[in-house]
Design a protein around this motif. Structure first.
Motif, PDB file in Angstrom:
ATOM      1  N   PHE A1210       0.838  -1.189   0.000  1.00 11.40           N
ATOM      2  CA  PHE A1210       0.000   0.000   0.000  1.00 11.40           C
ATOM      3  C   PHE A1210       0.880   1.249   0.000  1.00 11.40           C
ATOM      4  O   PHE A1210       1.850   1.337   0.764  1.00 11.40           O
ATOM      5  CB  PHE A1210      -0.903   0.038   1.236  1.00 11.40           C
ATOM      6  N   VAL A1212       1.059   5.013   1.033  1.00 15.07           N
ATOM      7  CA  VAL A1212       0.403   5.857   2.033  1.00 15.07           C
ATOM      8  C   VAL A1212       1.082   7.217   2.066  1.00 15.07           C
ATOM      9  O   VAL A1212       2.305   7.301   2.236  1.00 15.07           O
ATOM     10  CB  VAL A1212       0.455   5.226   3.449  1.00 15.07           C
ATOM     11  N   TYR A1230       4.057   0.672   2.213  1.00 16.64           N
ATOM     12  CA  TYR A1230       3.824  -0.236   3.338  1.00 16.64           C
ATOM     13  C   TYR A1230       3.638  -1.658   2.852  1.00 16.64           C
ATOM     14  O   TYR A1230       2.961  -1.905   1.860  1.00 16.64           O
ATOM     15  CB  TYR A1230       2.565   0.172   4.105  1.00 16.64           C
ATOM     16  N   ARG A1238      -7.160  -3.879   2.029  1.00 12.84           N
ATOM     17  CA  ARG A1238      -6.896  -2.442   2.083  1.00 12.84           C
ATOM     18  C   ARG A1238      -7.823  -1.752   3.088  1.00 12.84           C
ATOM     19  O   ARG A1238      -7.408  -0.841   3.796  1.00 12.84           O
ATOM     20  CB  ARG A1238      -7.075  -1.800   0.698  1.00 12.84           C
ATOM     21  N   GLU A1242      -6.480   0.506   6.080  1.00 13.29           N
ATOM     22  CA  GLU A1242      -6.886   1.904   6.257  1.00 13.29           C
ATOM     23  C   GLU A1242      -7.476   2.140   7.637  1.00 13.29           C
ATOM     24  O   GLU A1242      -7.206   3.158   8.279  1.00 13.29           O
ATOM     25  CB  GLU A1242      -7.904   2.288   5.185  1.00 13.29           C
ATOM     26  N   LEU A1245      -4.728   2.455  10.062  1.00 10.51           N
ATOM     27  CA  LEU A1245      -4.077   3.763   9.944  1.00 10.51           C
ATOM     28  C   LEU A1245      -4.888   4.851  10.641  1.00 10.51           C
ATOM     29  O   LEU A1245      -4.358   5.664  11.408  1.00 10.51           O
ATOM     30  CB  LEU A1245      -3.898   4.137   8.471  1.00 10.51           C
ATOM     31  N   LYS A1254      -9.450  10.936   5.550  1.00  8.54           N
ATOM     32  CA  LYS A1254      -9.028  10.072   4.451  1.00  8.54           C
ATOM     33  C   LYS A1254      -9.322  10.753   3.123  1.00  8.54           C
ATOM     34  O   LYS A1254     -10.438  11.208   2.868  1.00  8.54           O
ATOM     35  CB  LYS A1254      -9.772   8.738   4.540  1.00  8.54           C
ATOM     36  N   THR A1258      -6.718   9.474  -5.647  1.00  9.14           N
ATOM     37  CA  THR A1258      -5.325   9.027  -5.656  1.00  9.14           C
ATOM     38  C   THR A1258      -4.417  10.034  -6.344  1.00  9.14           C
ATOM     39  O   THR A1258      -3.227   9.764  -6.526  1.00  9.14           O
ATOM     40  CB  THR A1258      -5.215   7.666  -6.346  1.00  9.14           C
ATOM     41  N   ILE A1273      -4.771  11.676   4.971  1.00  8.25           N
ATOM     42  CA  ILE A1273      -4.105  10.408   4.656  1.00  8.25           C
ATOM     43  C   ILE A1273      -4.625   9.905   3.315  1.00  8.25           C
ATOM     44  O   ILE A1273      -5.828   9.831   3.081  1.00  8.25           O
ATOM     45  CB  ILE A1273      -4.373   9.352   5.751  1.00  8.25           C
ATOM     46  N   CYS A1275      -4.330   6.648   0.704  1.00  8.57           N
ATOM     47  CA  CYS A1275      -3.930   5.233   0.737  1.00  8.57           C
ATOM     48  C   CYS A1275      -4.519   4.510  -0.474  1.00  8.57           C
ATOM     49  O   CYS A1275      -5.712   4.659  -0.769  1.00  8.57           O
ATOM     50  CB  CYS A1275      -4.408   4.591   2.047  1.00  8.57           C
ATOM     51  N   TRP A1348       7.891  -0.554   6.067  1.00  9.16           N
ATOM     52  CA  TRP A1348       7.593   0.540   5.144  1.00  9.16           C
ATOM     53  C   TRP A1348       8.861   1.365   4.936  1.00  9.16           C
ATOM     54  O   TRP A1348       9.754   1.387   5.783  1.00  9.16           O
ATOM     55  CB  TRP A1348       6.485   1.419   5.721  1.00  9.16           C
TER      56      TRP A1348
END
Length: 1603
Positions: A1210, A1212, A1230, A1238, A1242, A1245, A1254, A1258, A1273, A1275, A1348
């Motif tokens: 992933f 991040v 990560y 996923r 998430e 996280l 979030k 992307t 964040i 992801c 990571w």
């Protein structure tokens, strides 16, 4: 109904509101000039300070402390308002001030705040106006006073707890707390809701009623009780726990018309109590403690009476036996909770539940423990039933019973009848009316509480009246009968408990109201029989003016009184003064009374016994009988049945017993029993069993006697007169030895008293010495005398006494020198003759001071004393510094150790806890700064000056003084930091001057800085200040050094910030940052230290792979040699190694174990091989070699056989300034956990960063997001790019082996995102669909020492045509893989294959390459993009290549399809046929491809092998084509391949990796051609399918053999 869910929210808002109120005084407090009393100011300041702590307690959910502080705050607020009111008299104000100061001092101690010392008036002592000794004494006294109070409270609480434990062990007392939330019931009139506890087995009520009056509007009648309908049913005990069941019963009585259906309310009688219904709940589990949830609301279903003539008692029993109640949504909502203890304890322990407004419904009967002082005088009357003749009426009467209480004079007692708890007393009680019932059964219980003095003159009167539903008729109805019963019997005892069959008298209504006419008549049928009358006759009898009716009426009574007894013998003792002639008989009869009756009246009985003893003190007539009675009572309580009354007896002795001379009589009788033991054996034995409490009575009596009669308390009154005759000083000095000798003779007999005597002697001597006007010489002589006296014998404890008693003399001598005298230090120097003596003195003093500072002479809450001490220390240290500069600075007399001790002392003083002002509250900080300034700054400037005074001696303190100076500079005081950080640059310059570098200084400061920052010192401000420092002489090197330290500080501060964070991943990141820094600057010992910290974190998280990689970094620092291990290389005690080779061996073993746990067997094998090499060729340890090889063999087997889950990767991104610096605006790759999706990743996280948002896209974030103060964040899942090791490339390798490298040892990752350019074509969305492909590269391969790593990215764009080619290529690979899996495993399910084929061949499902044809296979596109012609041809070939794959897939599907799916398969074949025809028509490729392959196989293979390889070649055809194209670049189609194939042998030379197609004779044999073609296929780099090629290879090998 109530909404209890909002309660926590309400409480939280209430706390915040109160917190704001308490802090409202402190706004702009710097500018406020207070005009209030000093005590009021102190209370305000205290409340402000406590409020902050109180809020923290609430947040921390420390409920017990929170409640205690709340109570103290409430008290202070109340008392403060009383003081400010100005209405209190002076004496009350003085007393209140005392309570306030006591509460503040106690609260401060409870909260670990500073001790406040006061004078006798409660004012805070000013240290400037108070001597040090007085201040110390005041601290001692205040501390002792508070400690005594705390111990007293603890002792009381402990005693209470012990008493309660002993009490509850056998008979736990408890209560049931009930809150009525709502009554959901359609009544239509006013009502009474009566709640009580009920025993369904015995069918009787066991508690009083809790009465709530409900209005017709559906709310409680008393609006003040709204939301506050609470009751506690008390006095429950162990007997109730033994009950099989207990029910909570609610009876609803309607108050209004006779019948609800009557609507003409004006003509109807009102105010009639009529039955309406009941609600019953089984509360056995709550009573027994099996269920406890005070917040749970229970619904109790309501059962109405079937007809309004149904008795409520009958309905209750019906509901209890019924399985369910048809309540139709009607019922009561209540909360129930069991509370331990009696009502007093409950009010203390649960003030938030039970306060003064809470109704208390007592148990009908005595509690199991009756404490002294618990006075009760309750008589419970139950209207049981009656039988009334209808008389002249055609139907039975509607009988209403009215109960009232009258005295013998006919006066009604007011407010003595209580229908239920929660209601006030009333004058008369009216029963429920049952309509036209001849034999009504009421079972209504009422409490009668009459003053004790009125009971013997009182009686209960019951009148009976017929009630009519019509108001006009009802008014004409008169009382038709009367019953009564007296509360006291003729013998003076109380009315017996139980049922009473009362006589119903009839007479004229007016006569019935005259009590004199009936009081002399018998009240019950039992009395009637006792007087000789018949009670069973059916005819009426006339007694006086009244006639005995045939009607009957029964009641039941229960007397719960601690003053009224039903026992004649006990009554005789309690009223012994009324007839003393019967006293001996009464005392003897007491010992025959039933024990339960005695313990009920325990206090009164004991009072009577001791009163008899004391009032007959001049005679011993009754002493023995009283003693025996006392022994009898003590024996009763010792019995197991009544042992729970032990605390009652203890309380009586401690609080209520008052016979001061009882000890003489008790001891006399006891002595007589002992002296005459032979005759009085039985009495003596009983007395010995009761001896414990007999002596408690004796001792308590003697103590009371001493308090009242001790004559010694008057002795101090003669002292003042004696002082007029004698000079106390001379008298004490001349006569003290005689007095002390006498004292020793009379008091000091025995060795055990020697120490006490000596202490008293010293105290008296020293008090005289300190108090007199004696010359210094005489004082010295007397002091010496005391020392000699003490030093006779053991001296261990004498030094303490000398210090305690003589230190004051020394202090006073110093004080007598006057304030203007030279300093003591200078006086001392005058007597010193050499530098050595001064040096020794200073050395010892520095050590002593440092020891005193480190050991905290005074408790930490003695702030004033600590600050006074620090003030003295500061003055002394400054004086010593002047002496050092004056006498020990020149080259001749310089003392390195002395100066070193000075610096360490000064730094210890500066860094001590009591001077760190930033750790204190703002108020405390301001007070200390106002009185003493910041002493750290003063001593820090002195240290700086002393350093610069050292001159050429500075080099002697480098690097040893770097640590202490660093510790000083890290103190968070900005001026101090600015003044002292420069010392570092002076140290650098000094070392550089002598050695041309400052390596030692740099190493030391890095090492010390790491420890100091980890210990909590240092901050961003320090980093900024350090960064600003410049050095004019060492410009470049100094700048590099500053940069180095700043970088280290950044990492260490990040590490410290998250060191105790629950998020271990952040801790790992910071640890890696620090260890990488130490690796960069080549600080190996620090690097290894943090490697092990990282390894420990990984092991805590079960990250064994990462732990292995971390340890591997340590192992790489070591050599396979016999070099000895440096100390820093073996930082863990678990490794027993003396050489680097041994340590590396142990590390490898541990690393291999971790790799095994992490299923990284490939890495474990590499290390195992290295170990095996050492065991075989260097160490010659074949046993270890054998074990290592066995491990490797197991690892190889695991690789092939064990299925390893493939983790996802992933990307991040942490964007926004709200993240820590090591994450802020950075992207990381990560490695997910096994089987982690996923969504789960998430969620993990976002749990770590609950305030983060979030991102839903992307795309890279904007600068606004990066610069915002929030947390964002991003992801998404990425695809790792395979980096196959060179040894596996172009070779047939098992899928199990290759699959490992698809997710391991990767550092490049791809993410593709569709991007549309231009306007969307509704007919074909593929025409302008571009792909943005981003490749992410990490600095290190994953997995590694972290899960990571930070990444850098490179983005590329893929055109729509390239996207189409890639899509077709992936589809072909998918079909080929699916076909291959079915060929390898015939048992695979067919459904996935069905879905795949249907999605491709069915025109209704796929849009497929038809969209590509529209978008790219047209003249317009080719003209606009001539550079794409080659790619278009490639796409056409990919489309054509799909046909043979699909053909094989359809063939397999046909073989495995079930009959149920045969129609589906037929459609699939039809669609495929259409697709094939279309492709062949447009491209003509599929037929040629199959022909070419068939032709080749026919040429090189025998027929029996041909069919075996057909399916494999279908799967390998793309590789074949690609490989052939590489050899003959001119081939553009398989047609060319077929044409060119015969000429392969005629080509001059076609080069391959290891084969030459041209033979020596020109033509190649068929075998050589087959082998050559095999090599072409195997070397193909495109779509290398293991299974088909391996089988082809076996076929060709077979061919070679046959050839």
């Amino acid at each position: 109904m109530f909404n209890t869910d909002s309660a926590p929210v309400w409480r939280g808002k209430w706390i915040q509101s109160l917190y704001r109120i308490l802090h409202s005084h402190c706004r702009q407090k710097e500018t406020v000039i207070p005009t209030e009393l000093p005590l009021v100011q102190e209370v305000t300041t205290t409340l402000r300070e406590w409020a902050t702590i109180w809020r923290d307690l609430y947040v921390g959910d420390k409920r017990e402390m929170f409640n205690s502080v709340r109570d103290m705050i409430y008290d202070l607020i109340e008392w403060r308002s009383q003081i400010l009111s100005g209405t209190l008299p002076q004496d009350e104000l003085t007393e209140l001030k005392q309570r306030v100061t006591s509460k503040i001092d106690y609260g401060n101690k409870y909260l670990d705040l500073d001790l406040v010392v006061r004078d006798k008036d409660g004012n805070i002592l000013d240290p400037e106006l108070t001597s040090t000794i007085s201040l110390f004494r005041a601290h001692e006294a205040a501390s002792k006073q508070i400690e005594d109070r705390i111990q007293e409270e603890k002792s009381q609480k402990q005693n209470i707890d012990l008493t309660r434990q002993a009490k509850f062990a056998s008979t736990p007392s408890f209560a049931l707390f009930v809150t009525l939330k709502n009554v959901v019931c359609k009544i239509g009139e006013d009502a009474e809701v009566l709640m009580s506890l009920y025993d369904p087995v015995d069918s009787k009520f066991i508690s009083e009623n809790y009465l709530v009056k409900w209005s017709s509007s559906g709310l409680v009648k008393d609006i003040d009780q709204l939301h506050n309908l609470r009751a506690v049913f008390t006095d429950l005990g162990s007997e109730d726990l033994k009950r099989e069941k207990i029910s909570f019963v609610c009876q609803i009585v309607r108050v209004g018309r006779m019948e609800l259906r009557d609507n003409n309310t004006k003509k109807l009688t009102s105010g009639l109590r009529r039955p309406f219904g009941v609600a019953v709940m089984d509360v056995t589990d709550i009573i027994t403690g099996k269920m406890d949830d005070e917040d749970k609301q229970h619904f109790i279903p309501f059962q109405p009476v079937a007809g309004e003539n149904d008795f409520l008692q009958t309905v209750i029993n019906k509901v209890i036996t019924a399985k369910e109640v048809n309540h139709k949504g009607q019922g009561l909502w209540v909360t129930l909770k069991r509370l331990p203890g009696d009502i007093h304890q409950i009010r203390k322990d649960f003030p938030h539940l039970v306060d003064r407004s809470t109704a208390v419904a007592r148990k009908m009967g005595f509690p199991e423990i009756i404490m002294p002082g618990d006075v009760r005088n309750d008589i419970y009357v139950t209207l049981v039933q009656g039988d009334f003749d209808k008389g002249s009426k055609t139907t039975p009467k509607n009988v209403e019973v009215t109960m009232s209480v009258y005295d013998e004079d006919g006066k009604k007692l007011e407010n003595v009848i209580f229908p239920g708890a929660g209601d006030e007393g009333i004058n008369e009680y009216k029963s429920v009316i049952y309509y036209q019932v001849k034999q009504p059964r009421w079972f209504e219980t009422i409490k009668v509480a009459i003053p004790i003095e009125d009971v013997n003159r009182s009686h209960l009167r019951f009148t009976f009246r017929h009630r009519s539903s019509q108001d006009s008729k009802d008014k004409s109805e008169k009382i038709f009968a009367l019953s009564f019963v007296k509360l006291m019997r003729y013998d003076g005892t109380t009315l017996r408990d139980g049922e009473h069959d009362l006589i119903v008298y009839k007479a004229e209504a007016k006569k019935l109201e005259d009590s004199s006419l009936y009081l002399n008549l018998p009240a019950t049928k039992l009395e009637l029989e006792e007087k000789g009358y018949s009670s069973t006759g059916k005819s009426t009898q006339n007694l006086g003016n009244c006639t005995i009716s045939k009607d009957s009426f029964q009641i039941a009574t229960l007397v719960c009184s601690t003053k009224l007894t039903q026992n004649v013998d006990l009554l005789g003792l309690l009223k012994w003064r009324s007839n003393t002639s019967l006293l001996q008989q009464n005392l003897r009869q007491l010992m025959k009374v039933e024990g339960g009756e005695v313990v009920k009246f325990l206090q009164d009985t004991l009072d009577a016994l001791f009163n008899i003893m004391m009032e007959n003190s001049d005679s011993d007539t009754f002493d023995t009988l009283v003693f025996d009675a006392l022994v009898f009572i003590i024996g009763l309580i010792a019995d197991r049945k009544f042992q729970h009354f032990n605390p009652v007896l203890e309380t009586y002795i401690r609080k209520h017993f008052s016979a001061t001379l009882a000890y003489t009589k008790l001891t006399k009788v006891l002595k007589n029993y002992v002296d005459n033991a032979e005759k009085l054996t039985e009495q003596l034995l009983k007395a010995m069993k009761a001896l414990e409490y007999i002596f408690k009575f004796i001792v308590r009596s003697r103590v009371l006697f001493n308090q009242y009669g001790a004559a010694l308390k008057y002795v101090p009154t003669i002292v003042n007169d004696v002082k007029l005759v004698f000079d106390p000083k001379e008298l004490s000095l001349d006569s003290i030895n005689v007095v002390l000798s006498m004292f020793i003779v009379f008091v000091g007999n025995g060795k055990g008293n020697e120490l006490k005597v000596k202490k008293q002697v010293v105290k008296m001597k020293m008090d005289t010495l300190n108090g007199g006007k004696i010359s210094s010489q005489n004082k010295s002589l007397h002091a010496l005398n005391v020392c000699l006296y003490l030093l006779q014998g053991p001296t261990q404890w004498h030094v303490q006494i000398i210090m305690e008693k003589l230190l004051r003399t020394v202090n006073r001598t110093v004080i007598s020198m006057g304030r203007d005298s030279p300093h003591i230090v200078n006086q001392f120097y005058r007597f010193q003759t050499s530098h050595l003596e001064i040096s020794d003195f200073l050395m010892e003093t520095f050590i002593m001071f440092k020891d005193l500072i480190g050991k905290n002479v005074y408790p930490s809450d003695w702030v004033i004393m600590n600050m006074m001490q620090n003030k003295v220390f500061l003055r002394a240290i400054n004086q010593y510094a002047a002496v050092l500069n004056k006498k020990f600075l020149d080259q001749t007399n310089f003392e390195l150790q002395l100066w070193n001790n000075y610096f360490h002392l000064a730094v210890a003083f500066l860094t001590q806890e009591s001077l760190q002002l930033e750790n204190f509250s703002s108020d405390k900080r301001a007070k200390i700064f106002q009185k003493y300034q910041d002493m750290r700054r003063q001593i820090g400037f002195e240290i700086r000056d002393m350093w610069y005074n050292l001159g050429p001696h500075k080099i002697k303190f480098i690097p040893e003084m770097v640590g202490p100076i660093l510790e000083m500079t890290l103190v968070p005081e900005i001026e101090l930091r600015k003044a002292t950080i420069a010392i570092f640059f002076d140290m650098m310059q000094c070392e550089f001057h002598f050695t041309c570098s400052f390596q030692r200084f740099e190493n030391e400061i890095i090492t010390k800085l790491d420890h100091e920052v980890e210990g909590g010192r240092g901050d961003e401000q320090y980093k900024v200040l350090f960064q600003k420092m410049k050095h004019k002489y060492l410009a470049k090197t100094g700048e590099n050094f500053v940069t180095l330290v700043v970088r280290l500080l950044e990492r260490l501060l990040d590490y410290r910030t998250i060191m105790h964070d629950e998020n271990k991943e952040n801790r790992m990141s910071c640890t890696v940052n620090v260890l990488n820094f130490y690796k960069e600057i080549d600080r190996e010992e620090m690097y290894i230290r943090y490697l092990y910290k990282l390894c420990d974190l990984h092991k805590e998280c079960d990250n064994y792979t990462e732990a292995a990689y971390t340890l591997l970094l340590h192992a790489k620092l070591l050599k396979w040699s016999d070099e000895p291990c440096a100390a820093h290389l073996t930082q863990r005690d678990g490794y027993q190694a003396s050489t680097q080779g041994q340590l590396k061996d142990q590390l490898y073993q541990e690393i291999i174990n971790y790799f095994d746990k992490g299923k990284m067997w490939e890495e474990a094998i590499i290390l195992g091989k290295e170990l095996a090499e050492q065991y075989e060729n260097e160490m010659f340890d074949f046993e270890q070699l054998s074990a290592s090889l066995r491990k490797q063999a197991q690892f190889y087997e695991n690789i092939v056989k064990v299925i390893r889950p493939k983790p996802d990767y992933f990307a991040v991104g942490y964007y926004g300034m709200g993240f820590p610096s090591f994450l802020r605006n950075k992207m990381f790759m990560y490695r997910g956990k096994e089987y982690e999706r996923r969504e789960d990743f998430e969620a993990r996280l976002l749990t770590q960063f609950p305030n983060a948002e979030k991102m839903k896209t992307t795309t890279p974030p904007s600068e606004d997001i990066k610069c915002s103060s929030g947390q964002y964040i991003q992801c998404f899942t990425v695809k790792p790019i395979l980096d196959l090791p060179a040894k596996f490339q172009n070779k047939p390798v098992s899928e199990q082996i290759v699959s490992f490298y698809t997710v391991n040892e990767v550092h490049k990752f791809q993410y593709s995102r569709p991007v549309r350019k231009g306007e969307k074509d509704p007919d074909n969305e593929f025409a302008n669909m571009w792909i943005e492909r981003t490749t992410y590269t990490t600095a290190y391969k994953l997995p590694g020492i972290l899960r990571w790593f930070e990444v850098k990215s490179v983005s590329t764009e893929i055109s729509p045509l390239e996207n189409a080619m890639e899509t077709m290529q992936l589809t072909n690979e998918k079909i080929s893989s699916m076909v291959q899996r079915h060929l390898n495993d015939p048992n695979l399910p067919i459904n996935p294959l069905s879905l795949l084929l249907n999605g491709i061949v069915d025109p209704a499902v796929m849009g497929g390459f038809a969209n590509y044809e529209k978008a790219f296979f047209n003249d317009k596109y080719m003209q606009e993009h001539p550079e794409d012609l080659e790619k278009i041809e490639k796409l056409k070939d990919l489309i054509a290549w799909q046909i043979p794959h699909l053909a094989e897939g359809v063939r397999i599907h046909g073989e495995k399809v079930t009959e149920a799916l045969r129609p589906f398969h037929d459609r699939l074949e039809a669609c495929f046929k259409q697709l094939r025809e279309k492709v062949e028509k447009q491209y003509g490729v599929n037929f040629l491809l199959l022909f070419a392959l068939s032709f080749f196989l026919y040429w090189v293979c025998p027929p029996n092998v041909l069919r075996t390889c057909m399916s494999d070649l279908l799967l390998a055809e793309v590789s074949l084509w690609d490989a052939a194209s590489d050899y003959v670049p001119s081939l553009s189609s398989f047609t060319d391949l077929i044409v060119a194939w015969p000429s392969f042998s005629l080509m001059p030379e076609v080069k391959g990796p290891s084969l030459n197609l041209k033979g020596e004779g020109g033509d190649l044999s068929n075998e050589r051609k087959a082998i050559t073609f095999q090599g072409v296929i195997i070397r193909s780099s495109y779509q290398m399918c293991d299974g088909p090629f391996l089988r082809l290879k076996r076929v060709f090998k077979c061919r070679r053999v046959h050839c």
